[in-house]
Write an enzyme that holds these catalytic residues in place. Sequence first.
Site, short mmCIF file in Angstrom:
data_model
loop_
_atom_site.label_atom_id
_atom_site.label_comp_id
_atom_site.label_asym_id
_atom_site.label_seq_id
_atom_site.Cartn_x
_atom_site.Cartn_y
_atom_site.Cartn_z
N HIS A 1 -4.60 -0.65 5.72
CA HIS A 1 -4.15 0.19 7.03
C HIS A 1 -4.79 -0.69 8.45
CE1 HIS A 1 -6.74 2.59 5.64
NE2 HIS A 1 -5.42 3.48 4.56
N ASP B 1 1.66 2.81 3.45
CA ASP B 1 0.58 4.00 3.19
C ASP B 1 1.24 5.04 3.35
OD1 ASP B 1 -1.52 5.36 3.01
OD2 ASP B 1 -2.51 4.88 5.43
N HIS C 1 1.54 4.97 -1.80
CA HIS C 1 1.17 6.75 -2.31
C HIS C 1 2.27 7.04 -3.29
CE1 HIS C 1 -2.65 6.28 -0.93
NE2 HIS C 1 -1.87 6.24 0.46
N HIS D 1 -10.58 0.79 2.25
CA HIS D 1 -10.13 2.15 3.19
C HIS D 1 -11.44 1.91 3.74
CE1 HIS D 1 -8.50 5.45 5.36
NE2 HIS D 1 -9.37 5.91 5.10
N LYS E 1 -9.25 -0.32 -5.83
CA LYS E 1 -9.54 0.57 -4.46
C LYS E 1 -10.74 1.26 -4.26
CE LYS E 1 -7.59 2.06 -0.80
NZ LYS E 1 -6.65 2.33 0.36
N HIS F 1 0.83 -1.46 -0.28
CA HIS F 1 -0.23 0.12 -0.03
C HIS F 1 0.77 1.11 -0.11
CE1 HIS F 1 -3.83 1.89 1.70
NE2 HIS F 1 -2.73 2.98 1.67
C1 NCD Z 1 -3.39 9.10 2.14
C2 NCD Z 1 -3.03 10.12 1.47
O1 NCD Z 1 -2.61 11.12 1.86
O2 NCD Z 1 -3.50 9.83 -0.32
N1 NCD Z 1 -3.48 9.46 3.78
C3 NCD Z 1 -3.29 8.80 4.66
O3 NCD Z 1 -3.33 9.83 6.13
N2 NCD Z 1 -2.97 7.48 5.13
C4 NCD Z 1 -5.01 8.55 2.16
C5 NCD Z 1 -5.88 7.12 2.85
O4 NCD Z 1 -4.34 6.00 1.86
O5 NCD Z 1 -5.84 7.53 3.91
ZN ZN Z 2 -3.08 5.10 2.50
#
Ligand code: NCD
Ligand code: ZN
Length: 345
Positions: A174, A247, A15, A136, A99, A13
């Site tokens: 998460h 995450d 970003h 999520h 997702k 996971h």
């Molecule tokens: C994530 C993001 O910033 O894209 N933020 C986070 O706090 N984890 C989005 C997510 O996975 O909830």
């Molecule tokens: Zn995330």
Amino acid sequence: MKTLTLRRPDDWHLHLRDGAVLKGVIGDTSRHFARAIIMPNLVPPVVTTEDAKAYRERIMAALPVGDRFQPLMTLYLTEHTQPDDVEEGKKSGLITAVKLYPAGATTNSHGGVRNLDNAMPVLERMAKIGLPLCVHGEVTNPEVDIFDREAVFIETVLEPLRRRLPELKVTVEHVTTADGINYIKSAERNLAGSITTHHLIINRNAILVGGIRPHYYCLPVAKRENHRLALRAAATSGDARFFLGTDSAPHVDPLKECACGCAGIYTSLNTMSCLAHVFEEEKALDKLEAFASLNGPAWYGLPVNEETITLEKRDEPAVYPDKRDTEAGAITVFDPMYPLHWHVV
Ligand code: NCD
Ligand code: ZN
């Protein structure tokens, strides 16, 4: 000196964002990780297989020369997602999961799903072709306290969905509560959970005690200590249903240090040192490979990595930047609040 050699880990996971941030952060993942599941919550989101193909190309173009890294693409589920497009994405090998963001649950999720009934045709197709749904797991009803949103999601959304579609493979992403851990453990099949680095290390005090600390704010928000302990027990148990999803969610500092700061913690850079520290504290260094390198591929039906990574515990702490500088601005790196003696070599 202690050393630990593992199969190269994966991040289930992640970003990576786009543009200048993507360029600035991707090397922190590709340095240690062989693969990662890439979150689709861009603006606009990655909705179709064509979007995912173009995003994958941008990721590969941003990769530091010489790094071998495989982005595993996901699609952002909407009420208009086409079952045939999703099936084609899986068949072509491009799409690893879809997702589900409940609309409004987190960063860039306003285009997410409001009524799951409207996504049933896609979910039924995914169950049929064995394509996992990453969720999520938080409700967004304003009446539900933010610390209860995961437990309420499990009870009111996830359990009914799994009863309706028992063949659908679901990754609860998460996981942040003992409720989530217990729910995953109660399922015999088709359910697994990813756990982040930071939720193994901080509880909600990190955000709120002694002043408000935006760099410890993420969603799902860190919970009470008993939940952190449940996460640590699950992650270090070797149980194949739990694996690493960092995450890691970079936001440039001005977007976090303001009156309405974004959710997200940037952990890609020091995750492996943090995890070795946690697993050693739990006397479970022998379980780190299962968590970071074996359980995830088994769940997603992918081969484990043949390459390895070595960590060394040294007297002097690992030195790493406290911010990752990018052309879009600086991004604060997760501070576990103690020195990290495990170095990736
Ligand atoms: C994530 C993001 O910033 O894209 N933020 C986070 O706090 N984890 C989005 C997510 O996975 O909830
Ligand atoms: Zn995330």
